[in-house]
Design a protein around this motif. Structure first.
Motif, mmCIF file in Angstrom:
data_model
loop_
_atom_site.group_PDB
_atom_site.id
_atom_site.type_symbol
_atom_site.label_atom_id
_atom_site.label_comp_id
_atom_site.label_asym_id
_atom_site.label_seq_id
_atom_site.Cartn_x
_atom_site.Cartn_y
_atom_site.Cartn_z
ATOM 1 N N UNK A 111 -0.889 12.006 3.542
ATOM 2 C CA UNK A 111 -1.382 11.819 4.727
ATOM 3 C C UNK A 111 -1.421 10.269 4.976
ATOM 4 N N UNK A 112 -1.954 9.541 3.977
ATOM 5 C CA UNK A 112 -1.942 8.046 3.956
ATOM 6 C C UNK A 112 -0.440 7.569 4.083
ATOM 7 N N UNK A 113 0.607 8.091 3.608
ATOM 8 C CA UNK A 113 1.857 7.593 3.667
ATOM 9 C C UNK A 113 2.263 8.007 5.058
ATOM 10 N N UNK A 114 2.046 8.983 5.475
ATOM 11 C CA UNK A 114 2.474 9.391 7.017
ATOM 12 C C UNK A 114 1.755 8.231 7.955
ATOM 13 N N UNK A 115 0.683 7.899 7.740
ATOM 14 C CA UNK A 115 -0.221 6.740 8.620
ATOM 15 C C UNK A 115 0.553 5.617 8.394
ATOM 16 N N UNK A 116 1.105 5.139 7.099
ATOM 17 C CA UNK A 116 1.724 3.881 7.009
ATOM 18 C C UNK A 116 3.141 3.938 7.746
ATOM 19 N N UNK A 117 3.758 4.964 7.759
ATOM 20 C CA UNK A 117 5.029 5.095 8.402
ATOM 21 C C UNK A 117 4.921 5.302 9.770
ATOM 22 N N UNK A 118 3.843 5.598 10.508
ATOM 23 C CA UNK A 118 3.811 5.809 11.725
ATOM 24 C C UNK A 118 4.017 7.368 12.191
ATOM 25 N N UNK A 155 0.875 -1.211 0.059
ATOM 26 C CA UNK A 155 0.145 0.028 0.016
ATOM 27 C C UNK A 155 0.871 1.191 0.068
ATOM 28 N N UNK A 156 1.815 1.421 0.692
ATOM 29 C CA UNK A 156 3.018 2.311 0.780
ATOM 30 C C UNK A 156 3.416 2.547 -0.768
ATOM 31 N N UNK A 157 3.845 1.626 -1.349
ATOM 32 C CA UNK A 157 4.421 1.730 -2.916
ATOM 33 C C UNK A 157 3.385 2.355 -3.751
ATOM 34 N N UNK A 158 2.154 1.679 -3.501
ATOM 35 C CA UNK A 158 1.059 2.178 -4.317
ATOM 36 C C UNK A 158 0.758 3.550 -4.120
ATOM 37 N N UNK A 159 0.675 3.915 -2.769
ATOM 38 C CA UNK A 159 0.302 5.667 -2.528
ATOM 39 C C UNK A 159 1.582 6.514 -3.040
#
Length: 309
Positions: free
Chosen positions: A252-259, A180-184
Motif C-alpha cells: 500500500x505504501x508503494x501504491x501511494x508513492x506511485x500515485x 522511500x520507494x526503493x526502501x519499501x
C-alpha cells in the motif's frame, strides 16, 4: 527661464544619490570560521545541488523497480504539490519583475446614438431627423514607478531566491520519494523471502505433527510431544500471517508513492534477487553539497535578507 551651472549641479547630485539608494543590505553568505589547517584533506564547499543525479536505482538491475521509479515523477501527489508551489513562486517572480517596466493601459469604446426628431412651432412644419451618430473613444495611459529606494529591486531579489528555494524543495521531495520507494520495495522483497521460508517451515512442521500423532497413537511418545509439535506449527503459522500483513502495508505504501489506488495495485511475489552495489566504508563529505534541502535553506535566508527593507 535659465538655470546657471551651479543650480544644475545642485539639482543633479540629490537625484543621483536617490537613484543609488537601496533599502536593505546586500546578501552575503555568512562567513564560517575554520582552522588554518586540518589533519585530513579539506576544501571549500561548493554547492552542486543542481547536478543531475541520474537514474541511480538502475544499479540494482531490477526491471520492476525501474518501472515503479518512473511512475513516481508522473503520478506522485506530493511531487505534484511541490511542482505547483514552484510554479507559484515562478509566477510571483514574473509579477515582481513586471513592476520594473512601464504600465500601459488602454481600451476602445464605441457609442452609437440616434437623436430624437424635432418640430418647429408651426403645426404644418415637417419633422426633422438627425440620423445615427457614432463616436469612438480610445483612452491611453502610461505609468512607470522609478525604483529610487530599491523596493522593486529587493522584491525581485527576494522572489528570485524564493523561486530557487522552491525548486530545491521540489528536488528534495522527488529524491525523498524515490529513496522511500526503493526502501519499501526491498523490504517487501525481503518479506517475500521470509514468507517462502515460513511456508516451507509450516509444511515441515505439519508433517512432523502428523508423525508425532501417529507415534502417540502407537504409544511410543507422550502427550507432551504432541502438544509441543502443535505449538511449533501454530507459532510458525502466526508468524506467516504477520509477514503477510506487513507485506500488504508495504504494498500500500508503494501504491501511494506511485500515485495508484491501493485497491487496484499489487506486486507479484518474487525472491530477492537484487545484489546490492558495493558501498565504500566512508562516504565523501562532498555528498552534502548535493543535498537540495541545504540549498533551499540557504536561498530562504537570502530571501529573508532581501525582505529586510
Amino acid at each position: 527661464m535659465k538655470l546657471d551651472h551651479t543650480k544644475l549641479v545642485a539639482l543633479a547630485v540629490p537625484l543621483a544619490l536617490l537613484g543609488a539608494c537601496a533599502v536593505g543590505p546586500d546578501y552575503v553568505r555568512p562567513p564560517v570560521e575554520t582552522p588554518a589547517a586540518f589533519k585530513e584533506a579539506w576544501k571549500q564547499a561548493e554547492p552542486r545541488d543542481l547536478e543531475d543525479r541520474g537514474k541511480w536505482w538502475e544499479v540494482f538491475n531490477d526491471p520492476l523497480l525501474n518501472g515503479l521509479q518512473e511512475q513516481v515523477s508522473i503520478s506522485n501527489q506530493t511531487l505534484a504539490r511541490a511542482e505547483a508551489q514552484f510554479r507559484q513562486a515562478a509566477a510571483l517572480l514574473d509579477s515582481a519583475r513586471a513592476a520594473t517596466y512601464p504600465n500601459l493601459t488602454g481600451g476602445l469604446s464605441t457609442t452609437r446614438s440616434r437623436a430624437s426628431s424635432t418640430t418647429v412651432a408651426q403645426p404644418s412644419a415637417t419633422p426633422v431627423s438627425r440620423g445615427v451618430v457614432t463616436s469612438h473613444n480610445l483612452p491611453f495611459n502610461a505609468t512607470w514607478e522609478a525604483d529610487l529606494w530599491g523596493r522593486i529591486g529587493r522584491t525581485v531579489e527576494a522572489n528570485a531566491a524564493g523561486a530557487q528555494a522552491s525548486a530545491a524543495d521540489l528536488e528534495a521531495a522527488r529524491l525523498s520519494a524515490q529513496a522511500q520507494l526503493a526502501q519499501n520495495y526491498f523490504q517487501l522483497r525481503a518479506l517475500d523471502a521470509q514468507q517462502q521460508l515460513l511456508e516451507d517451515t509450516v509444511s515441515a512442521y505439519g508433517k512432523s505433527l502428523q508423525l508425532t500423532q501417529n507415534r502417540y497413537a502407537a504409544g511410543v511418545v507422550a502427550k507432551a510431544d504432541v502438544v509441543q509439535a502443535e505449538t511449533q506449527l501454530k507459532t510458525t503459522q502466526a508468524q506467516a500471517i504477520d509477514i503477510g500483513v506487513q507485506r500488504a502495508q508495504l504494498e500500500h505504501a508503494v501504491a501511494l508513492l506511485v500515485g495508484k489506488p491501493a485497491s487496484g495495485f499489487s506486486i507479484p511475489r518474487a525472491p530477492l534477487a537484487a545484489v546490492p552495489p558495493p558501498v565504500p566504508p566512508a562516504l565523501p563529505s562532498a555528498l552534502l553539497e548535493r543535498r537540495p534541502d541545504i540549498a533551499a535553506a540557504e536561498r530562504r535566508m537570502a530571501a529573508a535578507n532581501a525582505q529586510i527593507g
